[in-house]
Design an enzyme around this catalytic site. Structure first.
Site, PDB file in Angstrom:
ATOM      1  N   ALA A  13      63.213  92.384  26.818  1.00  0.00           N
ATOM      2  CA  ALA A  13      63.879  91.114  26.523  1.00  0.00           C
ATOM      3  C   ALA A  13      65.291  91.306  25.969  1.00  0.00           C
ATOM      4  O   ALA A  13      65.983  90.330  25.685  1.00  0.00           O
ATOM      5  CB  ALA A  13      63.045  90.312  25.520  1.00  0.00           C
ATOM      6  N   ARG A  98      71.060 108.234   8.119  1.00  0.00           N
ATOM      7  CA  ARG A  98      70.513 108.824   9.334  1.00  0.00           C
ATOM      8  C   ARG A  98      69.001 109.017   9.248  1.00  0.00           C
ATOM      9  O   ARG A  98      68.274 108.759  10.207  1.00  0.00           O
ATOM     10  CB  ARG A  98      71.184 110.164   9.655  1.00  0.00           C
ATOM     11  CG  ARG A  98      70.735 110.684  10.998  1.00  0.00           C
ATOM     12  CD  ARG A  98      71.450 111.937  11.403  1.00  0.00           C
ATOM     13  NE  ARG A  98      71.086 113.051  10.529  1.00  0.00           N
ATOM     14  CZ  ARG A  98      71.472 114.297  10.740  1.00  0.00           C
ATOM     15  NH1 ARG A  98      72.250 114.575  11.764  1.00  0.00           N
ATOM     16  NH2 ARG A  98      71.107 115.258   9.929  1.00  0.00           N
ATOM     17  N   ASP A 159      77.790 108.052  30.185  1.00  0.00           N
ATOM     18  CA  ASP A 159      78.938 108.883  29.784  1.00  0.00           C
ATOM     19  C   ASP A 159      79.534 109.576  31.011  1.00  0.00           C
ATOM     20  O   ASP A 159      80.755 109.661  31.168  1.00  0.00           O
ATOM     21  CB  ASP A 159      78.488 109.920  28.755  1.00  0.00           C
ATOM     22  CG  ASP A 159      77.715 109.275  27.609  1.00  0.00           C
ATOM     23  OD1 ASP A 159      78.276 108.393  26.948  1.00  0.00           O
ATOM     24  OD2 ASP A 159      76.533 109.623  27.417  1.00  0.00           O
ATOM     25  N   ARG A 162      81.392 107.020  33.034  1.00  0.00           N
ATOM     26  CA  ARG A 162      82.632 106.665  32.327  1.00  0.00           C
ATOM     27  C   ARG A 162      83.688 107.754  32.533  1.00  0.00           C
ATOM     28  O   ARG A 162      84.873 107.465  32.746  1.00  0.00           O
ATOM     29  CB  ARG A 162      82.361 106.520  30.828  1.00  0.00           C
ATOM     30  CG  ARG A 162      81.644 105.235  30.454  1.00  0.00           C
ATOM     31  CD  ARG A 162      81.120 105.313  29.021  1.00  0.00           C
ATOM     32  NE  ARG A 162      80.610 104.037  28.570  1.00  0.00           N
ATOM     33  CZ  ARG A 162      79.866 103.865  27.467  1.00  0.00           C
ATOM     34  NH1 ARG A 162      79.549 104.915  26.711  1.00  0.00           N
ATOM     35  NH2 ARG A 162      79.449 102.670  27.128  1.00  0.00           N
ATOM     36  N   HIS A 187      74.162 112.469  23.457  1.00  0.00           N
ATOM     37  CA  HIS A 187      74.768 111.164  23.750  1.00  0.00           C
ATOM     38  C   HIS A 187      75.238 110.581  22.418  1.00  0.00           C
ATOM     39  O   HIS A 187      74.562 109.793  21.786  1.00  0.00           O
ATOM     40  CB  HIS A 187      73.771 110.225  24.419  1.00  0.00           C
ATOM     41  CG  HIS A 187      74.274 108.804  24.450  1.00  0.00           C
ATOM     42  ND1 HIS A 187      75.328 108.431  25.234  1.00  0.00           N
ATOM     43  CD2 HIS A 187      73.903 107.695  23.768  1.00  0.00           C
ATOM     44  CE1 HIS A 187      75.591 107.146  25.034  1.00  0.00           C
ATOM     45  NE2 HIS A 187      74.726 106.676  24.145  1.00  0.00           N
TER      46      HIS A 187
HETATM   47  P1  NAX Z   1      68.939  94.679  22.394  1.00  0.00           P
HETATM   48  O1  NAX Z   1      68.867  94.610  20.912  1.00  0.00           O
HETATM   49  O2  NAX Z   1      69.596  93.596  23.163  1.00  0.00           O
HETATM   50  O3  NAX Z   1      67.454  94.817  22.978  1.00  0.00           O
HETATM   51  C1  NAX Z   1      66.518  95.693  22.450  1.00  0.00           C
HETATM   52  C2  NAX Z   1      65.138  95.107  22.728  1.00  0.00           C
HETATM   53  O4  NAX Z   1      64.157  96.075  22.352  1.00  0.00           O
HETATM   54  C3  NAX Z   1      64.859  93.839  21.921  1.00  0.00           C
HETATM   55  O5  NAX Z   1      64.430  92.810  22.802  1.00  0.00           O
HETATM   56  C4  NAX Z   1      63.728  94.258  20.986  1.00  0.00           C
HETATM   57  O6  NAX Z   1      62.814  93.210  20.729  1.00  0.00           O
HETATM   58  C5  NAX Z   1      63.087  95.392  21.788  1.00  0.00           C
HETATM   59  N1  NAX Z   1      62.289  96.322  20.988  1.00  0.00           N
HETATM   60  C6  NAX Z   1      62.525  96.773  19.744  1.00  0.00           C
HETATM   61  N2  NAX Z   1      61.538  97.599  19.360  1.00  0.00           N
HETATM   62  C7  NAX Z   1      60.674  97.692  20.388  1.00  0.00           C
HETATM   63  C8  NAX Z   1      59.448  98.360  20.580  1.00  0.00           C
HETATM   64  N3  NAX Z   1      58.901  99.118  19.606  1.00  0.00           N
HETATM   65  N4  NAX Z   1      58.813  98.234  21.766  1.00  0.00           N
HETATM   66  C9  NAX Z   1      59.343  97.449  22.720  1.00  0.00           C
HETATM   67  N5  NAX Z   1      60.490  96.763  22.591  1.00  0.00           N
HETATM   68  C10 NAX Z   1      61.152  96.882  21.439  1.00  0.00           C
HETATM   69  O7  NAX Z   1      69.580  96.102  22.714  1.00  0.00           O
HETATM   70  P2  NAX Z   1      70.261  96.602  24.079  1.00  0.00           P
HETATM   71  O8  NAX Z   1      71.695  96.230  24.059  1.00  0.00           O
HETATM   72  O9  NAX Z   1      69.426  96.200  25.217  1.00  0.00           O
HETATM   73  O10 NAX Z   1      70.229  98.195  23.858  1.00  0.00           O
HETATM   74  C11 NAX Z   1      69.016  98.898  23.825  1.00  0.00           C
HETATM   75  C12 NAX Z   1      69.231 100.327  23.369  1.00  0.00           C
HETATM   76  O11 NAX Z   1      70.074 101.033  24.269  1.00  0.00           O
HETATM   77  C13 NAX Z   1      69.911 100.450  22.000  1.00  0.00           C
HETATM   78  O12 NAX Z   1      69.204 101.429  21.246  1.00  0.00           O
HETATM   79  C14 NAX Z   1      71.277 100.983  22.343  1.00  0.00           C
HETATM   80  O13 NAX Z   1      71.841 101.729  21.285  1.00  0.00           O
HETATM   81  C15 NAX Z   1      70.990 101.837  23.534  1.00  0.00           C
HETATM   82  N6  NAX Z   1      72.113 102.198  24.404  1.00  0.00           N
HETATM   83  C16 NAX Z   1      72.122 103.442  24.948  1.00  0.00           C
HETATM   84  C17 NAX Z   1      73.091 103.875  25.816  1.00  0.00           C
HETATM   85  C18 NAX Z   1      73.057 105.253  26.408  1.00  0.00           C
HETATM   86  O14 NAX Z   1      74.019 105.588  27.113  1.00  0.00           O
HETATM   87  N7  NAX Z   1      72.046 106.091  26.200  1.00  0.00           N
HETATM   88  C19 NAX Z   1      74.228 102.988  26.165  1.00  0.00           C
HETATM   89  C20 NAX Z   1      73.959 101.549  25.925  1.00  0.00           C
HETATM   90  C21 NAX Z   1      73.182 101.225  24.670  1.00  0.00           C
HETATM   91  O15 NAX Z   1      74.053 101.238  23.570  1.00  0.00           O
END
Ligand code: NAX
Length: 328
Positions: A13, A98, A159, A162, A187
């Protein structure tokens, strides 16, 4: 007709989830001839929004989408999963140490790793997107002793993409002319985008650029800090580009890298290039027949060595920290 592939998405979501699910359902993850079942895992507060997204997925009438299940139960979500995209994570909030961040994510990725261990299909492939992605992948992997460790990967493809885009902009080349770029390490801000082995239309990229100051003072920091720049500009973190990179990562892993090219994936180290065994670190990899292999024999110059070592040192510290917390 092929049996549908079960794809589990956590954090369905969220904003990356919203950018991801429609592309999975339309065949971009695995191929235009591969039907999929979607399993959406959310926390209870996220279930209603996930149901809304599922309604929209229904309304697309995607020919390849065979079913959608929504749950807050990890055992159900990963039951028979062939591909798992672990997107949901606990973000770092202001003033969070952290240790607190790692502990909160351990509370998510340890049980999810166990659920994968106990319920996923034998050919499960896991991609961790949620940050800190490499260490979250390590936690999940350690909780899944019956799954081959190499099935747990972390996303550095954003990355990688990018870096290709920045290099294309600098040199005026087409992105499609750029090959063999590598992201090394974590990352995080310490990641190292390496152009010394990259090629631009067949020529060595570092020689084409021929500008060490640009490399050290612009290219590397621009790639490493791109996430923050997106937040600053958009008022929200990268979502569509992150979803696109997740699609690329799995598609490449399953369907292979192009002849003569490679990609970057966070994978358990086998000790190559001096990266301690078991750390989930980004490497140059070639994918073929559904498997990946680290590209061997690259000559690492001093400029690269220092930067790779710094990022790998950070990964070692994160591993020590999660060990101390009893998460691995
Ligand atoms: P959002 O906060 O929009 O969505 C996260 C969703 O995860 C929420 O709907 C929440 O309810 C759900 N959630 C939380 N705990 C959960 C669990 N235990 N089981 C199932 N669902 C759970 O974040 P969004 O922008 O979608 O980003 C998601 C993650 O991607 C973040 O941790 C973010 O830091 C990471 N990213 C990683 C990137 C990468 O290159 N590896 C880049 C993009 C992003 O920053």
């Amino acid at each position: 007709t092929r049996t549908p592939v079960n794809v589990t998405v956590t954090g369905a979501a969220g904003q990356i989830g919203y950018a991801l699910l429609f592309r999975i359902a339309s065949g971009h993850l695995l191929g235009a001839d591969v039907p999929v079942n979607l399993r959406l895992l959310e926390i209870p507060q996220g279930l209603k929004a996930a149901e809304g997204t599922a309604m929209e997925l229904d309304d697309c009438a995607f020919p390849l989408l065979r079913g959608i299940e929504i749950t807050d139960n990890a055992d159900k979500a990963f039951d028979g999963a062939n591909v798992a995209l672990l997107v949901g994570a606990r973000p770092r909030t202001k003033g969070m140490e952290r240790g607190d961040l790692l502990a909160a994510n351990g509370g998510i990725f340890k049980p999810q790793g166990k659920a994968i261990n106990d319920h996923a299909a034998d050919d499960i492939r896991v991609l961790v997107v949620g940050n800190p992605a490499n260490t979250n992948a390590l936690i999940a992997q350690a909780a899944a002793p019956d799954v081959p460790a190499e099935r747990f990967t972390a996303m550095t493809r954003l990355d990688h993409n990018r870096a290709i885009s920045q290099l294309a902009a600098k040199t005026g080349a087409a992105v499609s002319d750029i090959k063999r770029l590598t992201i090394w390490g974590n990352h995080s801000a310490t990641q190292y985008p390496d152009i010394f082995h990259a090629e631009i239309a067949g020529k060595n990229a570092a020689e084409v650029v021929n500008d060490q100051a640009w490399l050290a003072d612009e290219f590397i920091p621009t790639v490493a800090k791109r996430g923050a720049a997106i937040i600053e500009a958009r008022g929200a973190s990268s979502a569509a580009s992150a979803a696109n990179a997740a699609i690329d990562h799995i598609h490449t892993w399953v369907n292979g890298t192009a002849e003569g090219d490679w990609t970057s994936m966070g994978i358990p180290s086998d000790g190559s290039y001096g990266v301690p065994e078991g750390l989930i670190s980004s490497f140059p990899v070639v994918c073929k027949d559904g498997k990946y292999e680290i590209v061997q024999g690259l000559d690492i110059n001093e400029f690269s060595r220092t930067r790779i070592d710094a990022s790998v040192a950070e990964l070692s510290e994160e591993r020590d920290a999660v060990r101390e917390l009893g998460l691995i």
